[in-house]
Design an enzyme around this catalytic site. Structure first.
Site, PDB file in Angstrom:
ATOM      1  N   LEU A 123       0.847  -1.197   0.000  1.00 35.22           N
ATOM      2  CA  LEU A 123       0.000   0.000   0.000  1.00 35.22           C
ATOM      3  C   LEU A 123       0.883   1.247   0.000  1.00 35.22           C
ATOM      4  O   LEU A 123       0.612   2.214  -0.727  1.00 35.22           O
ATOM      5  CB  LEU A 123      -0.929   0.011   1.227  1.00 35.22           C
ATOM      6  CG  LEU A 123      -1.559   1.364   1.529  1.00 35.22           C
ATOM      7  CD1 LEU A 123      -2.497   1.797   0.408  1.00 35.22           C
ATOM      8  CD2 LEU A 123      -2.309   1.344   2.847  1.00 35.22           C
ATOM      9  N   ASN A 124       1.941   1.235   0.833  1.00 36.13           N
ATOM     10  CA  ASN A 124       2.830   2.403   0.892  1.00 36.13           C
ATOM     11  C   ASN A 124       3.389   2.719  -0.502  1.00 36.13           C
ATOM     12  O   ASN A 124       3.411   3.880  -0.928  1.00 36.13           O
ATOM     13  CB  ASN A 124       4.014   2.157   1.839  1.00 36.13           C
ATOM     14  CG  ASN A 124       3.564   1.820   3.258  1.00 36.13           C
ATOM     15  OD1 ASN A 124       2.425   2.078   3.626  1.00 36.13           O
ATOM     16  ND2 ASN A 124       4.459   1.235   4.040  1.00 36.13           N
ATOM     17  N   TRP A 160      -2.118  -8.294  14.623  1.00 35.86           N
ATOM     18  CA  TRP A 160      -3.311  -9.132  14.624  1.00 35.86           C
ATOM     19  C   TRP A 160      -3.722  -9.268  13.153  1.00 35.86           C
ATOM     20  O   TRP A 160      -4.330  -8.358  12.592  1.00 35.86           O
ATOM     21  CB  TRP A 160      -4.441  -8.475  15.413  1.00 35.86           C
ATOM     22  CG  TRP A 160      -4.215  -8.422  16.888  1.00 35.86           C
ATOM     23  CD1 TRP A 160      -4.674  -9.314  17.807  1.00 35.86           C
ATOM     24  CD2 TRP A 160      -3.479  -7.431  17.624  1.00 35.86           C
ATOM     25  NE1 TRP A 160      -4.273  -8.937  19.078  1.00 35.86           N
ATOM     26  CE2 TRP A 160      -3.531  -7.788  18.984  1.00 35.86           C
ATOM     27  CE3 TRP A 160      -2.769  -6.273  17.269  1.00 35.86           C
ATOM     28  CZ2 TRP A 160      -2.913  -7.027  19.978  1.00 35.86           C
ATOM     29  CZ3 TRP A 160      -2.143  -5.522  18.259  1.00 35.86           C
ATOM     30  CH2 TRP A 160      -2.229  -5.916  19.591  1.00 35.86           C
ATOM     31  N   ASN A 215      11.299  -8.265   0.498  1.00 34.95           N
ATOM     32  CA  ASN A 215      10.813  -7.872   1.837  1.00 34.95           C
ATOM     33  C   ASN A 215      10.748  -9.057   2.816  1.00 34.95           C
ATOM     34  O   ASN A 215       9.655  -9.440   3.262  1.00 34.95           O
ATOM     35  CB  ASN A 215       9.431  -7.218   1.697  1.00 34.95           C
ATOM     36  CG  ASN A 215       9.431  -5.837   2.317  1.00 34.95           C
ATOM     37  OD1 ASN A 215      10.217  -5.547   3.225  1.00 34.95           O
ATOM     38  ND2 ASN A 215       8.549  -4.974   1.854  1.00 34.95           N
ATOM     39  N   GLY A 218      12.281   1.684   2.089  1.00 35.66           N
ATOM     40  CA  GLY A 218      12.360   0.800   0.927  1.00 35.66           C
ATOM     41  C   GLY A 218      11.111   0.895   0.048  1.00 35.66           C
ATOM     42  O   GLY A 218      11.205   0.888  -1.182  1.00 35.66           O
ATOM     43  N   ASP A 219       9.932   0.995   0.675  1.00 35.12           N
ATOM     44  CA  ASP A 219       8.673   1.063  -0.099  1.00 35.12           C
ATOM     45  C   ASP A 219       8.637   2.330  -0.959  1.00 35.12           C
ATOM     46  O   ASP A 219       8.197   2.308  -2.110  1.00 35.12           O
ATOM     47  CB  ASP A 219       7.455   1.088   0.840  1.00 35.12           C
ATOM     48  CG  ASP A 219       7.456  -0.081   1.823  1.00 35.12           C
ATOM     49  OD1 ASP A 219       8.026  -1.132   1.491  1.00 35.12           O
ATOM     50  OD2 ASP A 219       6.885   0.077   2.921  1.00 35.12           O
TER      51      ASP A 219
HETATM   52  P1  ADP Z   1      14.289  -1.082   3.731  1.00 38.28           P
HETATM   53  O1  ADP Z   1      13.358  -0.018   4.248  1.00 38.28           O
HETATM   54  O2  ADP Z   1      13.629  -1.984   2.744  1.00 38.28           O
HETATM   55  O3  ADP Z   1      15.041  -1.820   4.814  1.00 38.28           O
HETATM   56  P2  ADP Z   1      16.778   0.338   3.218  1.00 38.28           P
HETATM   57  O4  ADP Z   1      16.971   0.554   4.686  1.00 38.28           O
HETATM   58  O5  ADP Z   1      17.827  -0.412   2.510  1.00 38.28           O
HETATM   59  O6  ADP Z   1      15.369  -0.325   2.850  1.00 38.28           O
HETATM   60  O7  ADP Z   1      16.610   1.780   2.573  1.00 38.28           O
HETATM   61  C1  ADP Z   1      16.024   1.970   1.315  1.00 38.28           C
HETATM   62  C2  ADP Z   1      16.665   3.160   0.671  1.00 38.28           C
HETATM   63  O8  ADP Z   1      16.430   4.312   1.483  1.00 38.28           O
HETATM   64  C3  ADP Z   1      18.165   3.071   0.517  1.00 38.28           C
HETATM   65  O9  ADP Z   1      18.550   2.379  -0.640  1.00 38.28           O
HETATM   66  C4  ADP Z   1      18.546   4.544   0.448  1.00 38.28           C
HETATM   67  O10 ADP Z   1      18.324   5.051  -0.840  1.00 38.28           O
HETATM   68  C5  ADP Z   1      17.538   5.178   1.401  1.00 38.28           C
HETATM   69  N1  ADP Z   1      18.126   5.338   2.755  1.00 38.28           N
HETATM   70  C6  ADP Z   1      17.920   4.580   3.863  1.00 38.28           C
HETATM   71  N2  ADP Z   1      18.613   5.071   4.920  1.00 38.28           N
HETATM   72  C7  ADP Z   1      19.290   6.164   4.473  1.00 38.28           C
HETATM   73  C8  ADP Z   1      20.166   7.160   5.059  1.00 38.28           C
HETATM   74  N3  ADP Z   1      20.535   7.112   6.360  1.00 38.28           N
HETATM   75  N4  ADP Z   1      20.638   8.144   4.260  1.00 38.28           N
HETATM   76  C9  ADP Z   1      20.281   8.236   2.964  1.00 38.28           C
HETATM   77  N5  ADP Z   1      19.463   7.361   2.356  1.00 38.28           N
HETATM   78  C10 ADP Z   1      18.961   6.336   3.083  1.00 38.28           C
END
Ligand code: ADP
Length: 297
Positions: free
Chosen positions: A32-33, A101, A164, A256-257
Site C-alpha cells: 500500500l505504501n 493481529w 521484503n 524501501g517502499d
Molecule cells: P528497507 O526499508 O527496505 O530496509 P533500506 O533501509 O535499505 O530499505 O533503505 C532503502 C533506501 O532508502 C536506501 O537504498 C537509500 O536510498 C535510502 N536510505 C535509507 N537510509 C538512508 C540514510 N541514512 N541516508 C540516505 N538514504 C537512506
C-alpha cells in the site's frame, strides 16, 4: 496512460500519541505504501490496489481511505465474515515495537480465485508485489498468485517484486527462501534490501545479492542498502550508486517502499536506470526525514 497495480495487504495502524494509552489510527502496509507514493509521484497514472477486505465498517473505512488518496479500489474483494488486519506500535525507550493481529485478515484470501486475479491484472502495465504479499497468503494462494503473474508477464506486462523478507510471517526460513526465489523467477524487476538478504541468504555483500537475483532471470535488479552503496544490474550491465546520506533521520519506516515507488515511477516511464535510482533515493531521503509510513512529498 500507465496502469500500476500493487498487490498485497493493507492494515490498520495504531500509533501511540504522547498521552499514554491513546493511539492514532491510520492505514499502512508495504505494498500500500508503494502504491500511495506512486500515486503522489505520478498523478496521471492509474494506480490500483489489489487486496481483499471484509464487509465491516473498518474495511469500509480502509477502502474510503484508498479512494480519497486517488487509488483505484475496483479490484478490492469484499469477503463475508472477515476483516482487515491490525498492528499496534508501542514505544519502549524510544524504540518502536510492533504487535500484529492479522490471522483472520481477508487479505490472506486475496488469491483464492485465479479468475478474479487474472481480471484484476488484465488492464495493468506494471504489477508490483512483495515477499509479504506471498507470505500472508493461505491455502494454495502463493502458487495461484505466481501463476497469475506469470500469465500476465507472458502477456507483456512488467512484473516487479520486493523480497521484503519477514521470517516471522513464514512457516520456516526454508519456505521463505523457496517462495521468494520462485517469486523472483516470475519477475522482470527485483528490488531487495541487502541487510535482510545477507541474514537469510548469506550474501557476502550487496553485489552478491544483485548477482544472485540476476541469475534467476530478472532483467533489472536494484539492491537497496540503507545509507550504503546501491548495487544494480540491468540488461547485463552492472553499476553502483552512493545515495546522499541523511544524518538527521527521523523514522526509516517505508524507506524501501518509497524507494521502490520512486524507482518504478521513473524507470517504467522510460528514464535511464541511473537517473531512476537517483530519483528513488531522493524520494526515500525525504521519507526518512518525516514520521510514519506515509509522508506527503
Ligand atoms: P528497507 O526499508 O527496505 O530496509 P533500506 O533501509 O535499505 O530499505 O533503505 C532503502 C533506501 O532508502 C536506501 O537504498 C537509500 O536510498 C535510502 N536510505 C535509507 N537510509 C538512508 C540514510 N541514512 N541516508 C540516505 N538514504 C537512506
Amino acid at each position: 496512460m500507465t496502469r500500476f497495480v500493487s498487490i498485497g495487504e493493507a492494515m490498520v495502524e495504531m500509533a501511540p500519541l504522547a498521552k499514554s494509552g491513546q493511539f492514532q489510527m491510520s492505514f499502512a502496509g508495504d505494498t500500500l505504501n508503494t502504491a500511495w507514493y506512486v500515486r503522489q509521484l505520478k498523478p496521471l497514472w492509474d494506480v490500483s490496489y489489489v487486496t481483499a477486505v471484509g464487509q465491516d465498517q473498518m474495511s469500509d473505512q480502509m477502502v474510503s481511505f484508498l479512494q480519497d488518496t486517488g487509488i483505484d479500489t475496483q479490484y478490492i474483494q469484499r469477503l463475508n465474515n472477515r476483516t482487515v488486519g491490525l498492528y499496534l506500535i508501542a514505544l519502549k525507550n524510544g524504540e518502536r515495537h510492533f504487535s500484529y493481529w492479522r490471522g483472520q485478515a481477508a487479505a490472506r484470501a486475496l488469491a483464492a480465485d485465479p479468475g478474479t486475479l487474472d481480471r484484476s491484472f488484465s488492464n495493468a502495465d506494471v504489477l508490483y508485489f512483495s515477499g509479504i504479499t506471498l507470505a500472508i497468503l493461505e491455502g494454495n494462494g502463493r502458487a495461484r498468485l505466481l501463476r497469475s503473474l506469470a500469465r500476465a508477464r507472458a502477456a507483456g506486462k512488467l512484473v516487479a517484486f520486493d523480497s521484503n523478507l519477514r521470517p516471522r510471517l513464514w512457516e520456516s526460513d526454508d519456505h521463505m527462501r523457496d517462495w521468494v526465489t520462485k517469486a523472483a523467477e516470475t519477475s522482470d524487476i527485483v528490488l531487495p534490501s541487502h541487510d535482510d538478504e545477507a541474514v537469510h541468504f548469506g550474501d557476502a555483500g550487496p553485489k552478491a545479492t544483485c548477482e544472485r537475483y540476476a541469475a534467476l532471470g530478472a532483467t533489472t535488479v536494484v539492491v537497496k542498502n540503507g545509507p550504503g552503496t546501491i548495487h544494480y544490474r540491468h540488461a547485463g550491465k552492472s553499476g553502483v550508486m552512493q545515495p546522499a546520506i541523511v544524518s538527521d533521520v527521523v523514522d526509516t519506516t517505508a524507506a524501501g517502499d518509497s524507494f521502490n515507488a520512486g524507482f518504478l515511477s521513473q524507470f517504467v516511464g522510460g528514464v535511464s536506470i541511473d537517473l531512476a535510482i537517483h530519483a528513488a533515493s531522493n524520494v526515500a531521503r525525504r521519507v526518512i526525514k518525516g514520521r510514519g509510513a506515509l509522508v506527503p512529498l
